[in-house]
Design a protein around this motif. Structure first.
Motif, mmCIF file in Angstrom:
data_model
loop_
_atom_site.group_PDB
_atom_site.id
_atom_site.type_symbol
_atom_site.label_atom_id
_atom_site.label_comp_id
_atom_site.label_asym_id
_atom_site.label_seq_id
_atom_site.Cartn_x
_atom_site.Cartn_y
_atom_site.Cartn_z
ATOM 1 N N TYR A 1 1.520 -6.286 -8.976
ATOM 2 C CA TYR A 1 1.338 -5.551 -7.736
ATOM 3 C C TYR A 1 -0.143 -5.431 -7.420
ATOM 4 O O TYR A 1 -0.936 -5.007 -8.268
ATOM 5 N N ASP B 1 -2.547 -3.540 -4.756
ATOM 6 C CA ASP B 1 -2.670 -2.552 -3.700
ATOM 7 C C ASP B 1 -3.655 -3.088 -2.661
ATOM 8 O O ASP B 1 -4.791 -3.431 -3.006
ATOM 9 N N CYS C 1 6.764 -1.070 2.616
ATOM 10 C CA CYS C 1 6.520 -1.193 1.168
ATOM 11 C C CYS C 1 7.322 -0.141 0.411
ATOM 12 O O CYS C 1 7.902 -0.422 -0.646
ATOM 13 N N LYS C 2 7.367 1.067 0.954
ATOM 14 C CA LYS C 2 8.128 2.157 0.329
ATOM 15 C C LYS C 2 9.615 1.839 0.305
ATOM 16 O O LYS C 2 10.309 2.139 -0.660
ATOM 17 N N ARG D 1 10.219 -0.904 -2.481
ATOM 18 C CA ARG D 1 9.913 -0.559 -3.869
ATOM 19 C C ARG D 1 11.139 -0.283 -4.748
ATOM 20 O O ARG D 1 11.211 -0.807 -5.865
ATOM 21 N N ALA E 1 0.848 -1.186 0.000
ATOM 22 C CA ALA E 1 0.000 0.000 0.000
ATOM 23 C C ALA E 1 0.888 1.242 0.000
ATOM 24 O O ALA E 1 2.030 1.192 0.478
ATOM 25 N N GLU E 2 0.348 2.331 -0.519
ATOM 26 C CA GLU E 2 1.097 3.595 -0.580
ATOM 27 C C GLU E 2 1.504 4.096 0.801
ATOM 28 O O GLU E 2 2.544 4.701 0.958
ATOM 29 N N TRP E 3 0.690 3.857 1.809
ATOM 30 C CA TRP E 3 0.936 4.361 3.156
ATOM 31 C C TRP E 3 1.892 3.484 3.958
ATOM 32 O O TRP E 3 2.300 3.848 5.061
ATOM 33 N N CYS E 4 2.262 2.330 3.434
ATOM 34 C CA CYS E 4 3.089 1.351 4.156
ATOM 35 C C CYS E 4 4.578 1.712 4.052
ATOM 36 O O CYS E 4 5.151 1.720 2.969
#
Length: 105
Positions: free
Chosen positions: A55, A57, A34-35, A38, A28-31
């Motif tokens: 991927y 989400d 995960c960032k 990436r 997820a973008e907020w994780c």
């Protein structure tokens, strides 16, 4: 190469559509983890264009994520011969991804 977005509408076609080796990342973008993961995934993708990376989400494909029983992200799933052959929870490095390929490809 970039990652193919998958959800419940296209999962069967994109991931299970043939017997080839595929990796699917759930995040997820907020994780934060995960960032962190990436950039390594994108480098791995650029260096291994023959490997299909997908991927999902966790927010946008919640039904798909739920159907796999995923409760923590990031989660990496490996598919071969239309079956899940490996599941890793937590951030993986580019080197980790390379080791997975050596083992399962």
């Amino acid at each position: 190469m970039s990652m193919m977005p998958v959800n419940s509408d296209n999962f069967d076609k994109e991931v299970l559509g043939d017997d080839s080796f595929k990796m699917m990342f759930v995040g997820a973008e907020w994780c934060g983890h995960c960032k962190v993961m990436r950039p390594g995934v994108m480098e791995f993708s650029a260096e291994n264009p023959e490997i299909k990376l997908c991927y999902a989400d966790a927010d946008e494909a919640a039904d798909l994520v739920s159907s796999f029983g995923i409760t923590s992200i990031p989660t990496t799933l490996v598919f071969k011969d239309k079956k899940e052959v490996l599941r890793k929870v937590g951030a993986l490095s580019k080197q980790d991804l390379g080791e997975i390929v050596k083992t399962y490809l």
